[in-house]
Design a protein around this motif. Structure first.
Motif, PDB file in Angstrom:
ATOM      1  N   LEU A 184       0.847  -1.239  -0.229  1.00  0.00           N
ATOM      2  CA  LEU A 184       0.057  -0.056  -0.013  1.00  0.00           C
ATOM      3  C   LEU A 184       1.004   1.232   0.038  1.00  0.00           C
ATOM      4  O   LEU A 184       0.518   2.145  -0.688  1.00  0.00           O
ATOM      5  N   THR A 224      -1.362   5.734  -5.394  1.00  0.00           N
ATOM      6  CA  THR A 224      -2.248   5.220  -5.213  1.00  0.00           C
ATOM      7  C   THR A 224      -3.262   4.883  -6.331  1.00  0.00           C
ATOM      8  O   THR A 224      -2.837   4.864  -7.609  1.00  0.00           O
ATOM      9  N   PHE A 243      -5.501  -2.590  -2.071  1.00  0.00           N
ATOM     10  CA  PHE A 243      -6.380  -1.592  -1.907  1.00  0.00           C
ATOM     11  C   PHE A 243      -7.874  -2.158  -2.020  1.00  0.00           C
ATOM     12  O   PHE A 243      -9.028  -2.013  -1.259  1.00  0.00           O
ATOM     13  N   THR A 297      -3.093   2.526   6.108  1.00  0.00           N
ATOM     14  CA  THR A 297      -4.435   2.452   5.449  1.00  0.00           C
ATOM     15  C   THR A 297      -4.896   3.620   5.819  1.00  0.00           C
ATOM     16  O   THR A 297      -5.545   4.253   4.716  1.00  0.00           O
ATOM     17  N   TYR A 300      -3.110   6.246   3.626  1.00  0.00           N
ATOM     18  CA  TYR A 300      -3.768   6.033   2.213  1.00  0.00           C
ATOM     19  C   TYR A 300      -5.086   6.597   1.773  1.00  0.00           C
ATOM     20  O   TYR A 300      -5.098   7.263   0.797  1.00  0.00           O
ATOM     21  N   CYS A 301      -5.911   6.575   2.807  1.00  0.00           N
ATOM     22  CA  CYS A 301      -7.243   7.162   2.418  1.00  0.00           C
ATOM     23  C   CYS A 301      -7.169   8.513   2.553  1.00  0.00           C
ATOM     24  O   CYS A 301      -7.823   9.274   1.861  1.00  0.00           O
TER      25      CYS A 301
END
Length: 811
Positions: A184, A224, A243, A297, A300-301
């Motif tokens: 990720l 991403t 993802f 995570t 990433y979001c």
């Protein structure tokens, strides 16, 4: 044209005979056995896959061809299309006891993807699932796994989560969590090389291009799924695959990442301290694998939401941005549920996102996960969320009811959060007129879900208005269609010229000032403006040209079932005043229904059965609403328009207008109902000329006679009038005019009932016991207690009712 061709192919595939199929399989076996992986083999495998998958019935293939398909699948050097087709065919024809599977020796990750799919389709035992899982993890842990096609194993891992999420042990969970962190967060930001083979005359190799943002800018150091490139490297593919499955992974394995004691200790800290501690990511590498995956995570979001601020150059990228926003907010919500410390970092991000998208209807689907986030965490963060809920429940359904995907997701959101919405969101109960627009427009898709959702919408304060809204649901469908047609038509210009002229269509009426208030009410956003409107019959009249439209008819067919669900719920909490209101609505709306084929009859059938339920639950209803019931029962036209409903009302009057059910019942009330029903029955049996006589069903006549007898048994001064009336039934039914209208069976039914009632009334005390039993007559004591007088009473009644002595009775 394509649809017809595809249907023809499917039909041919379904009609292949077993004999022809075996010959075809023999040819395929020969090709596979000889390793002839040419175009003929690929085309033959494609045809075989179509044959075995075109029908829900399993096609039996010969053992030889199944064995060859199995052997080819394990042959790594076979072309990829052949391997994919072999795997697909085997998944369709399995399970097969003749085959044994083992993946211990497989090292090629593409082949492992295909083989594991077949093994899981075999209906594998837990041991085989564990074997697949162990082999996948061993391949993922191998050196240079990322460069050897590890992305082909991520979908299999996702499938294992669906089949057996408990198959992984703690060590394996930590191993995969570490891998997911790397995939990720640490994917490269340079595009991959093209697939061209090059050659002696090929140009000099160029420097790899950078990955771009959706607006064309060069991306930073964070790849991403919203990073755009012409070619992707293996680690970038792994980033996108990871993802796609991270939410499922967090759902199964991250809930236990924070132990209860730790959570309790953290919850006691001051919110500002928690925010500072959570925001510190410099030591994220020191965190355990689960917590580190959660942290990465979240990053990433956050990065995805930042990327969605950019204006996409392509429409497809714009749609991808919306999908990523939905997934990112949902992931943040999941992370915050597992670890409340993240709430204080996530709320500013989600709040800023809401401020940016709330005014844009194109982001309506994103509002659902945003609202879900507020539902789950606004209390902890001490944030006012009323504006979010009001925006969601008022604006979205009224403007976007035509979007089938949004409608489905919206109803699912309401169902999944029904308890919280009922208890914490005030606008939820008031928004049912808006929610019903989704059902009115998307009836086939949403009807099963609305059956489950409707009980959560019914509330004592809005019960009456919901009943009216359900009865008017076809009008809502018609009005929504009219609204669309009116916007697209040219009637606006005509009405501007002359607003005084008569309207000739529903589209014109929609834009006419005189009818504007009616349409405004029927398409209202929330409840509270009144239970119904006075000019409902006029609304039905102006919408008459829409009554046969398929969408309207389809919606009307669901109303009787929705009414049954509604009454089942409302009768659980309804008190006397509410039951009185329900009864009045039933009486009123039995005549005020949209004129759609079979709609009135079906709704009146539901009204008939539910009126009995209301009377049984609250017998005083008959006395308290005697004026309205008397007016209804005294109108002969009600028999012609709604015979079945009229019969049930009359029966309810005869059954529950009694001192045994309500001490307020007076002789005067009984006499008024008796005289009204007597007048109705007298008008029915009047002999007129053949041109004016109406035929009433024997059931109406017998129920009216029985009810008159019941009322007379409770006020014995009326018995002579009933007896006289019953004695006139024989000449009535035997007259030439009536005999021509009724069959002999119908005539005998009327005469038998009249004779039974007449004989019964000759013994007034017995008649009162039988025609007006006490409320506890159903008690088992009356039938089990040998000292009770009911058996003797029944014997006496039998003697009275029978012309000849019955068995065991002396003459």
């Amino acid at each position: 044209m394509f649809g017809a061709a595809a249907e023809k192919l499917l039909k041919q595939a379904r009609e292949v005979q077993d004999e022809d199929l075996q010959k075809f399989c023999t040819r395929i076996s020969t090709l596979l056995q000889n390793k002839e992986y040419n175009n003929e083999a690929i085309e033959s495998l494609q045809k075989l896959f179509l044959i075995v998958s075109a029908t829900k019935y399993s096609k039996s293939l010969s053992k030889d061809v199944v064995q060859n398909l199995h052997s080819t699948l394990w042959f790594v050097k076979a072309p990829q299309p052949v391997l994919v087709l072999c795997s697909a065919i085997l998944r369709e024809v399995l399970p097969c006891n003749a085959l044994t599977y083992s993946c211990e020796e497989l090292n090629d990750m593409k082949t492992m993807n295909l083989v594991s799919g077949v093994m899981l389709a075999q209906g594998s035992t837990s041991a085989e699932v564990v074997a697949v899982c162990n082999r996948i993890l061993k391949l993922l842990e191998s050196r240079h796994a990322e460069s050897q096609g590890a992305r082909h194993l991520v979908p299999v891992l996702s499938k294992l989560l669906d089949l057996a999420p408990t198959v992984l042990n703690e060590e394996q969970i930590n191993t995969v969590s570490k891998k997911l962190v790397d995939w990720l967060r640490y994917a490269g930001t340079v595009q991959g090389a093209s697939l061209s083979s090059g050659g002696f005359f090929s140009p000099r190799s160029r420097q790899p291009a950078s990955i771009l943002e959706v607006d064309g800018a060069v991306t930073g150091d964070f790849f991403t799924v919203l990073s755009i490139g012409q070619y992707y490297t293996e680690d970038q593919w792994l980033n996108m695959h990871s993802f796609s499955m991270i939410r499922k992974w967090l759902h199964w394995y991250e809930a236990g990442g924070v132990c209860n004691s730790d959570t309790d200790e953290r919850s006691e800290l001051d919110s500002s301290i928690m925010s500072v501690v959570s925001a510190s990511s410099t030591s994220s590498r020191l965190l355990p694998p689960k917590e580190r995956l959660r942290e990465k995570t979240f990053e990433y979001c956050n990065r995805l939401i930042e990327q969605c601020d950019r204006k996409a150059l392509k429409k497809s990228d714009s749609e991808l941005q919306k999908a990523c926003l939905i997934e990112a907010v949902a992931l943040m919500d999941l992370i915050c549920r597992h670890d409340p410390l993240f709430v204080y970092r996530a709320f500013p991000v989600v709040k800023a996102l809401y401020s940016r998208i709330s005014a844009d209807s194109g982001f309506a689907r994103v509002l659902l996960p945003v609202a879900q986030f507020y539902l789950n965490h606004s209390e902890l963060a001490a944030v006012d969320s009323e504006a979010v809920y009001r925006q969601l429940f008022t604006k979205v359904p009224s403007e976007l009811y035509q979007d089938p995907m949004l409608a489905f997701e919206f109803v699912q959101f309401c169902r999944e959060n029904s308890k919280t919405l009922r208890e914490s969101v005030a606008i939820f109960h008031k928004s049912f007129p808006n929610l019903l627009k989704f059902l009115a427009w998307n009836t086939p898709a949403l009807f099963p879900d609305f059956i489950e959702l409707l009980p959560d919408l019914v509330h004592p304060d809005t019960a009456i208005e919901i009943l009216h809204s359900l009865l008017d649901l076809p009008c809502v469908t018609a009005s929504l269609e009219v609204q669309l047609r009116a916007v697209c038509s040219s009637v606006t210009e005509k009405l501007m010229v002359d607003q005084s002229r008569k309207v000739w269509s529903s589209a014109e009426a929609f834009l006419h000032p005189y009818y504007k208030s009616m349409f405004f009410y029927i398409l209202r956003v929330e409840s509270g403006t009144g239970d119904t409107i006075d000019r409902l019959s006029q609304l039905h009249e102006v919408l008459s040209d829409m009554a046969r439209r398929p969408r309207v008819v389809q919606c009307a067919q669901t109303v009787p079932i929705l009414l049954q669900v509604y009454f089942k719920v409302v009768t659980q909490f309804a008190d006397g005043p509410l039951i009185n209101q329900l009864a009045l609505v039933i009486l009123e709306r039995s005549s005020l229904l949209y004129d759609i084929p079979d709609f009135k009859a079906e709704v009146q059938r539901v009204f008939s059965s539910q009126l009995m339920v209301l009377c049984k639950r609250y017998p005083a209803l008959i006395v308290e609403q005697s004026k309205e019931l008397l007016e209804f029962c005294g109108t002969v036209s009600n028999i012609k328009n709604k015979e079945d409903f009229f019969i049930h009302v009359v029966w309810a009057v005869g059954e529950y207008l009694s001192l045994s059910y309500d001490r307020r019942c007076t002789v005067e009330q009984i006499t008024k109902f008796f005289e009204a029903l007597e007048a109705v029955l007298f008008e029915m049996i009047q002999l007129r000329s053949s041109t004016g006589i109406l035929k009433f069903s024997p059931r109406v006549i017998t129920v009216l006679m029985t009810t008159l007898a019941k009322l007379a048994s409770r006020s014995q001064d009326l018995i002579p009038r009933v007896s006289l009336f019953l004695s006139k039934m024989r000449p009535f039914v035997r007259s030439a005019l009536i005999s021509s209208l009724y069959s002999e069976d119908d005539i005998q039914e009327i005469l038998a009932r009249a004779n039974e009632l007449n004989n019964l009334l000759k013994a007034p005390n017995v008649a009162q016991l039988i025609l007006g039993p006490s409320a506890d007559i159903a008690s088992p004591r009356w039938y089990k207690d040998t000292n009770a007088s009911l058996p003797l009473t029944m014997q006496t009644i039998s003697k009275v009712l029978q012309r000849n002595p019955g068995p065991g009775f002396p003459a």
